[in-house]
Design an enzyme around this catalytic site. Structure first.
Site, PDB file in Angstrom:
ATOM      1  N   ASN A 237       0.819  -1.213   0.000  1.00  0.00           N
ATOM      2  CA  ASN A 237       0.000   0.000   0.000  1.00  0.00           C
ATOM      3  C   ASN A 237       0.857   1.269   0.000  1.00  0.00           C
ATOM      4  O   ASN A 237       0.352   2.367  -0.282  1.00  0.00           O
ATOM      5  CB  ASN A 237      -0.954   0.013   1.202  1.00  0.00           C
ATOM      6  CG  ASN A 237      -0.238   0.109   2.528  1.00  0.00           C
ATOM      7  OD1 ASN A 237       0.639  -0.684   2.837  1.00  0.00           O
ATOM      8  ND2 ASN A 237      -0.621   1.082   3.343  1.00  0.00           N
ATOM      9  N   HIS A 238       2.160   1.158   0.280  1.00  0.00           N
ATOM     10  CA  HIS A 238       3.040   2.327   0.223  1.00  0.00           C
ATOM     11  C   HIS A 238       3.733   2.458  -1.134  1.00  0.00           C
ATOM     12  O   HIS A 238       4.461   3.437  -1.343  1.00  0.00           O
ATOM     13  CB  HIS A 238       4.072   2.276   1.339  1.00  0.00           C
ATOM     14  CG  HIS A 238       3.543   2.779   2.645  1.00  0.00           C
ATOM     15  ND1 HIS A 238       3.709   4.077   3.085  1.00  0.00           N
ATOM     16  CD2 HIS A 238       2.811   2.155   3.605  1.00  0.00           C
ATOM     17  CE1 HIS A 238       3.125   4.224   4.254  1.00  0.00           C
ATOM     18  NE2 HIS A 238       2.577   3.075   4.598  1.00  0.00           N
ATOM     19  N   SER A 654      11.603  24.114  -3.714  1.00  0.00           N
ATOM     20  CA  SER A 654      12.618  25.050  -3.228  1.00  0.00           C
ATOM     21  C   SER A 654      12.431  25.363  -1.754  1.00  0.00           C
ATOM     22  O   SER A 654      13.340  25.889  -1.112  1.00  0.00           O
ATOM     23  CB  SER A 654      12.540  26.355  -4.036  1.00  0.00           C
ATOM     24  OG  SER A 654      11.286  26.998  -3.809  1.00  0.00           O
TER      25      SER A 654
END
Length: 725
Positions: A237-238, A654
């Site tokens: 699931n990751h 950034s």
């Protein structure tokens, strides 16, 4: 002579009696000591697991909100789906499907990392192992080429891979690694490197949470390319780009590959969606990452176009278009806040479910519909329809479901799920489900996705397909593995020290021709070997309690509102039972609050709880900007959600966004919560944290101000600084 012998015998008997009594006392003391340690171990484990699952549910709620916004709104204050479409429905650059995606990238002479050639050889994988041990990073050109070649290979693989032990002595099965490179290297050291003689199955969740996710997944893919018939990777699931946004993999890639990070992430997204979703050994053992449901159909799973499910958190668009969201009634800022305003509520909790079980719910029937076991449960959006039926008026038609939508109840007709939705639910169940001891199949509301499946569900699926065992991962176990459902379900977890140093062992399984699983445990130890048993327990317990105190601090206003319901005279004290009831109604963590009470609050002389002492050990991480207290608490509580929304807006990663982008972040965030946040307050906050008045906001500094820290840590840090001076 006789008298002397008698005296000596009596003395020996007395000494023996004394020794026996001492042994009994020591045994009693030891048993009490171990019993107390076991109690501490259990509640520590419960805290870690409850907070982990609460975070997963928050992620599901946020992604469900994004899905709904993308599919149902065309405009959100001038900046709606444009912001989130790149996340949920990103357009893959066709450049990445051609070899030029890496060939045009030069490798500078200053690069000191490993050099590899394709097709890969053993010397290349050895070079990667050595480089990663030395903290070196593989150049972006090689990463892109590795992903490109992996994508070509995975496209040829079926959804369910069938293996046989007739061609090898043993197959090794590993569970979640979650970016723990040390665990992977230890497995290879103990069990051998992947090869034709040492085949492996890695059962998903290679990335997120750990700091070396990039290295872990690169090694696994490299060995997959080197030994495609002997190295097998299931999707977890990751392996999901939306989950990666919360749990660290996206951030790790962008930090390690600042120039080509976005292209690498896009290719990872493709590779993850192409990973097989199950493996079957000798037609007898089924291996999936999460589990099954009463609707799991292996034939249907075999025919699904798995690459279309880029994220299991992305509800099919067609299903949302069928929903008729009518006029809704606002229940308040948050559904949770309404609960604490009624301390005598008759809500009943079902097992470990974090959401209340309401009247009319049919959650335990083994013959429930497919939607009952594979919904992404969220109290905010309609993209998570579960079988929980909310109290309705007499005029509500029987074929209408009352579902929560942005903290409101909306009437939704019950559509018959189309094919796309049925396929999506099959994958959600495979990736997200957990076993339970009770019979039947019910929504996994504790995690927020998938289902709980009982022994009867396991038995039916195994019998239907002629299988004898289900091996899954997905859950951290203290010993690294666990058997349930009369031994027919095995959970294997390979990331040791998952919650805290010393919190759990890792394990892997070896299967031979007889198909009898043998378990091998280990634990990566850097500091724990020097600690006693008590010190290891104390370290894990302390870490869990710190996380719990941060949770209390982030919900301070809701908790205070609940306490004051029981303390109308504002004495600052409530009974222990009332204190525990308020904490459970607000946090819904299903913890033994009475047992935890000595670690969280102080008692008054009369035995009542001084409830404000819950918050005395924690505070903000930095001097707060001038913001309203309610806004500050919102920032503390939803810090991670805000960071995710910001990362979507900050395209170049950034760390800086304009004040206008900052406003857009808050528009999305306030829509996510369903609360109105005053624009003037946001503008004032933006001006306050624009320290150099250049029109840009350093979001890292902003988030640091809203990080919860422990006052004892601050004192220790000050003492150490004074000592060094």
């Amino acid at each position: 002579m006789g008298c002397g012998t008698s005296v000596a015998t009596e003395t020996q008997v007395k000494q023996l009696e004394t020794a026996m009594k001492a042994a009994v006392l020591i045994q009693r003391w030891y048993r009490r000591y171990m019993a107390r340690l076991e109690i501490r171990r259990r509640y520590t484990w419960n805290i870690f697991q409850s907070i982990e699952y609460a975070g997963e549910q928050d992620q599901l709620q946020l992604s469900s909100f994004f899905t709904y916004m993308l599919d149902n709104f065309t405009h959100l204050h001038g900046n709606g789906p444009d912001l989130i479409s790149q996340l949920l429905d990103p357009v893959i650059d066709p450049w990445l499907d051609r070899e030029t995606c890496y060939k045009t990238i030069p490798i500078p002479e200053s690069y000191t990392g490993p050099h590899i050639l394709f097709p890969l050889s053993v010397s290349d994988t050895n070079a990667l192992l050595s480089a990663f041990k030395e903290q070196q990073i593989l150049h972006a050109r090689y990463v892109l080429q590795l992903l490109y070649e992996s994508k070509k290979l995975l496209k040829q693989m079926p959804n369910i891979v069938h293996l046989s032990t007739s061609y090898t002595k043993e197959i090794t099965i590993c569970g979640d690694l979650h970016g723990r490179l040390d665990d992977l290297l230890l497995i290879f050291y103990k069990n051998g490197l992947p090869s034709a003689e040492t085949p492996y199955i890695f059962n998903g969740d290679f990335v997120d949470r750990g700091k070396k996710s990039v290295e872990v997944v690169i090694l696994l893919l490299a060995y997959l390319l080197l030994y495609p018939d002997h190295m097998h990777l299931n999707r977890g699931n990751h392996e999901d780009h939306i989950m990666n946004l919360r749990y660290g993999f996206t951030k790790e890639v962008m930090q390690k590959y600042k120039t080509h990070g976005r292209e690498i992430l896009q290719l990872f997204q493709d590779v993850f969606s192409l990973l097989p979703i199950a493996t079957v050994i000798d037609a007898k053992i089924l291996i999936v990452h999460g589990g099954i449901s009463d609707q799991t159909d292996l034939e249907l799973l075999s025919s699904i176009e798995r690459h279309k499910v880029k994220s299991a958190l992305r509800f099919p668009r067609r299903s949302l278009e069928q929903l008729d969201i009518g006029q809704s009634h606002r229940l308040g800022k948050r559904m949770r806040s309404t609960d604490i305003s009624r301390p005598s509520s008759s809500r009943s909790y079902n097992g470990n479910h974090r959401t209340p079980t309401l009247s009319g719910a049919s959650t335990s029937s083994s013959s429930s519909s497919s939607s009952s076991c594979s919904s992404l449960c969220s109290p905010r959006t309609p993209s998570c329809i579960s079988p929980q039926t909310y109290p309705s008026s007499p005029s509500t038609p029987c074929n209408v479901l009352r579902v929560p939508f942005l903290d409101s109840l909306s009437s939704v007709p019950l559509p018959s799920p189309p094919q796309q939705e049925r396929e999506w639910k099959q994958i959600v169940d495979i990736l997200w489900s957990d076993p339970k001891t009770q019979e039947g199949c019910s929504p996994n509301s504790f995690r927020g996705g998938g289902c709980y499946f009982g022994p009867d569900v396991t038995q039916r699926l195994l019998h239907k397909h002629g299988l004898q065992l289900l091996i899954r991962s997905h859950e951290c176990k203290q010993e690294g593995y666990e058997l349930c459902h009369s031994g027919r379900v095995i959970t294997i977890f390979s990331a040791s020290n998952y919650y805290e140093e010393g919190s759990n062992r890792g394990a892997y399984i070896k299967l031979g021709k007889e198909l009898v699983p043998r378990f091998y445990q280990y634990q990566v130890s850097r500091t724990t070997r020097r600690l006693t048993l008590t010190q290891r327990f104390r370290a894990a317990e302390g870490s869990a309690l710190r996380a719990l105190k941060e949770k209390l601090f982030a919900h301070r206003s809701e908790l205070m509102t609940g306490f004051l319901q029981y303390d109308p005279n504002e004495t600052g004290c409530v009974s222990v039972g009332e204190w525990a009831k308020v904490l459970e109604s607000v946090l819904r963590l299903d913890l033994p609050w009475r047992t935890l009470r000595p670690h969280l609050v102080h008692l008054a002389p009369d035995g009542s709880v001084e409830y404000q002492s819950c918050f005395e050990d924690v505070g903000p991480g930095a001097p707060l900007p001038q913001v309203a207290p309610t806004l500050a608490e919102t920032l503390f509580r939803y810090r991670t959600d805000i960071e995710i929304i910001f990362n979507i807006i900050d395209k170049d990663h950034s760390g800086l966004i304009s004040i206008e982008e900052f406003r857009h972040t808050w528009r999305l965030f306030s829509a996510h919560l369903g609360v109105a946040i005053d624009d003037r307050a946001i503008d004032e906050l933006a001006r306050t944290i624009d320290f150099n008045k250049d029109g840009s906001i350093d979001f890292t500094e902003f988030l640091e101000a809203f990080r919860v820290v422990h006052k004892l840590d601050i004192k220790d840090h000050q003492l150490s600084e004074n000592g060094s001076c």
